[in-house]
Scaffold this motif. Structure first.
Motif, short mmCIF file in Angstrom:
data_model
loop_
_atom_site.label_atom_id
_atom_site.label_comp_id
_atom_site.label_asym_id
_atom_site.label_seq_id
_atom_site.Cartn_x
_atom_site.Cartn_y
_atom_site.Cartn_z
N LYS A 116 -0.09 12.68 14.41
CA LYS A 116 -0.48 12.53 13.08
C LYS A 116 0.46 11.37 12.25
O LYS A 116 0.09 10.68 11.50
CB LYS A 116 -0.44 13.56 12.26
N ILE A 117 1.63 11.07 13.10
CA ILE A 117 2.64 9.84 12.31
C ILE A 117 1.82 8.87 12.62
O ILE A 117 2.48 7.78 11.61
CB ILE A 117 3.80 10.09 13.19
N ARG A 118 1.17 8.43 13.24
CA ARG A 118 0.48 7.12 13.56
C ARG A 118 -0.19 6.72 12.17
O ARG A 118 -0.20 5.78 11.73
CB ARG A 118 -0.34 6.86 14.70
N GLY A 119 -1.16 7.58 11.91
CA GLY A 119 -1.90 7.44 10.73
C GLY A 119 -1.39 7.46 9.42
O GLY A 119 -1.38 6.75 8.56
N VAL A 120 -0.62 8.52 9.36
CA VAL A 120 0.41 8.76 8.10
C VAL A 120 1.17 7.84 7.83
O VAL A 120 1.11 7.25 6.78
CB VAL A 120 0.83 10.38 8.26
N GLY A 121 2.06 7.36 8.81
CA GLY A 121 2.84 6.14 8.75
C GLY A 121 2.26 5.08 8.39
O GLY A 121 2.73 4.13 7.36
N HIS A 122 1.29 4.75 8.76
CA HIS A 122 0.41 3.47 8.42
C HIS A 122 0.02 3.64 6.95
O HIS A 122 0.23 2.64 6.30
CB HIS A 122 -0.69 3.01 9.44
N LEU A 123 -0.67 4.75 6.74
CA LEU A 123 -1.20 4.80 5.16
C LEU A 123 0.02 4.67 4.24
O LEU A 123 -0.12 4.01 3.35
CB LEU A 123 -1.89 6.35 5.11
N CYS A 124 1.23 5.28 4.52
CA CYS A 124 2.37 5.40 3.59
C CYS A 124 2.64 3.88 3.42
O CYS A 124 3.21 3.35 2.35
CB CYS A 124 3.30 6.46 3.84
N GLN A 125 2.94 3.27 4.66
CA GLN A 125 3.43 1.82 4.61
C GLN A 125 2.26 0.94 3.70
O GLN A 125 3.19 0.06 2.84
CB GLN A 125 3.33 1.21 5.75
N GLN A 126 1.06 1.34 3.74
CA GLN A 126 0.37 0.47 2.91
C GLN A 126 0.16 0.98 1.41
O GLN A 126 0.01 0.18 0.56
CB GLN A 126 -1.22 0.50 3.59
N LEU A 127 0.44 2.09 1.18
CA LEU A 127 -0.02 2.58 -0.07
C LEU A 127 1.34 3.30 -1.02
O LEU A 127 1.16 3.35 -2.18
CB LEU A 127 -0.89 3.86 -0.29
N ALA A 128 2.33 3.57 -0.59
CA ALA A 128 3.49 4.44 -0.83
C ALA A 128 4.77 3.61 -1.14
O ALA A 128 5.80 4.30 -1.49
CB ALA A 128 3.68 5.49 -0.26
N THR A 129 4.65 2.27 -0.72
CA THR A 129 6.18 1.79 -1.02
C THR A 129 6.75 1.87 -2.39
O THR A 129 7.69 1.58 -2.36
CB THR A 129 5.94 0.33 -0.37
N ARG A 130 5.77 1.63 -3.25
CA ARG A 130 6.46 1.64 -4.84
C ARG A 130 6.08 3.04 -5.32
O ARG A 130 6.06 3.16 -6.58
CB ARG A 130 5.64 0.49 -5.57
N SER A 131 5.93 3.84 -4.62
CA SER A 131 5.47 5.22 -5.14
C SER A 131 6.58 6.22 -5.70
O SER A 131 7.78 5.89 -5.42
CB SER A 131 4.71 5.79 -3.93
N ARG A 132 6.15 7.14 -6.67
CA ARG A 132 7.29 8.22 -7.06
C ARG A 132 7.45 9.14 -6.00
O ARG A 132 8.31 10.14 -6.48
CB ARG A 132 6.67 8.66 -8.30
N GLY A 133 6.46 9.04 -4.97
CA GLY A 133 6.85 10.32 -4.03
C GLY A 133 5.24 10.62 -3.55
O GLY A 133 4.27 10.02 -3.75
N VAL A 134 5.28 11.31 -2.35
CA VAL A 134 4.14 11.46 -1.60
C VAL A 134 3.74 13.07 -1.53
O VAL A 134 4.62 13.74 -1.73
CB VAL A 134 3.91 11.06 -0.25
N GLY A 166 1.62 11.82 -10.40
CA GLY A 166 1.32 10.30 -10.25
C GLY A 166 1.92 9.97 -8.76
O GLY A 166 2.71 9.24 -8.47
N LEU A 167 1.77 11.22 -7.81
CA LEU A 167 2.13 10.92 -6.57
C LEU A 167 1.18 10.37 -5.32
O LEU A 167 -0.05 10.17 -6.10
CB LEU A 167 2.62 12.28 -5.96
N THR A 168 1.41 9.75 -4.52
CA THR A 168 0.58 9.11 -3.52
C THR A 168 0.22 10.13 -2.66
O THR A 168 0.64 10.85 -1.95
CB THR A 168 1.41 8.23 -2.72
N PHE A 169 -1.39 10.43 -2.67
CA PHE A 169 -1.99 11.46 -1.83
C PHE A 169 -1.95 11.19 -0.32
O PHE A 169 -2.61 9.96 -0.18
CB PHE A 169 -3.32 11.78 -2.50
#
Length: 322
Positions: free
Chosen positions: A39-57, A125-128
């Motif tokens: 799971k870390i493959r997809g989750v890591g990739h998604l977070c790098q794309q969407l969550a860099t300026r996020s308030r949290g996930v 306002g969290l990244t889903f």
């Protein structure tokens, strides 16, 4: 920040499985990922794309996607909220908390937890981080096939890929990886347990359906509805998807045999794929003409899993081997 969060996992030849199947069996050891599963493959990739300026996930997960989200958030310096259903083993809740995540227990099955995670993403306002249904997840999971192709080298194309299906995220990622590698003629054997069989039910119905309940002990396969893209792949025929079921007992027996023979403990969800080898399913598919005989090497995705330890294993044995 790291280029990516996942490891290039070992590709091991299994002598005992190869003997059983009558062709070389390669194991892609995703259990050795930092979060315990692919799971870390997809989750890591998604977070790098969407969550860099996020308030949290925030992630809804019966375990493995949550573990990956918690691990990645910690590495990115972000707070993580993981929403899990009440069916989640205490061991998983503890491991999530050890990763620094806030854990909320909501509802009986994953779908209940998911509804709450979506609400939190909206209100706070969290990244889903979806566990399986997102193109960025599939893109990340596709790296698994790219690594296997690099390890096997030119001319190393497998005869089939064997994996477990929960919500269909791994399946979608592997199919993307097969397309990227030019391996669309390689069939995928998609394994589920009876009682957590949302892909098989959709294929039989000719449309995406929702299961009434998850009755399998393989809780990490426990999505009641398969993702639309996985169903579409099953209908397209490129690559061929062979959807098969095993019982909980067969999945558990596969976990025990794998522990004995390969000295690795994986969870029931992973046992569903391994059972295709140990229960003689591969040979049966060959005799039915659904897989070629002789078969080129079999690539098995050992998806791993964080919801298993010796105590949990003995509980499962008491339940299923009585």
């Amino acid at each position: 920040m790291a280029e990516h969060f996942h490891l290039n996992t070992p590709l091991l030849e299994s002598v005992s499985m190869s003997r059983q199947v009558g062709t070389t069996v390669y194991l892609k050891m995703e259990n050795s990922q930092p979060s315990g599963s692919f799971k870390i493959r997809g989750v890591g990739h998604l977070c790098q794309q969407l969550a860099t300026r996020s308030r949290g996930v925030v992630c809804s997960s019966g375990g493995n996607a949550g573990m990956a989200a918690a691990y990645v958030a910690k590495k990115m310096g972000l707070p993580a909220t993981i929403v899990v259903p009440s069916s989640t083993p205490q061991l998983v809740v503890r491991r999530l908390q050890d990763q620094g995540a806030a854990v909320r227990i909501v509802g009986k099955v994953w779908d209940d937890a998911n509804a709450e995670a979506l609400r939190l993403a909206e209100t706070e306002g969290l990244t889903f981080v979806p566990p399986f249904d997102h193109p960025l997840l599939w893109e990340g999971h596709a790296s698994l096939v790219a690594e296997a192709a690099a390890s096997l080298g030119p001319g190393g194309k497998p005869g089939a890929v064997l994996l477990s299906v929960g919500g269909g995220g791994l399946l979608c990622g592997v199919i993307q990886g097969l397309k990227d590698a030019g391996w669309t003629d390689v069939p995928v054997i998609a394994m589920e347990t009876v009682g957590a069989d949302c892909l098989n039910a959709a294929i039989k119905a000719g449309k995406v359906v929702t299961l009434h309940d998850i009755t399998s002990e393989a809780k990490c396969l426990g999505a009641k509805t398969v993702c639309q893209r996985a169903f579409e792949h099953s209908q397209s025929g490129e690559p061929t998807i062979i959807s098969e079921l095993v019982t909980d007992r067969e999945a558990l027996q596969a976990v025990l045999t794998f522990l004995d023979e390969e000295r690795v403990l994986v969870e029931m969800a992973c046992g569903a794929a391994l059972a295709a080898v140990y229960s003689g399913l591969i040979a049966r598919l060959q005799s039915q003409g659904r897989l070629p005989a002789p078969l080129r090497p079999l690539l098995v995705v050992v998806c791993g899993g964080s919801s298993i330890n010796m105590e949990q294993l003995s509980i499962l044995r008491q339940k299923l081997q009585a």
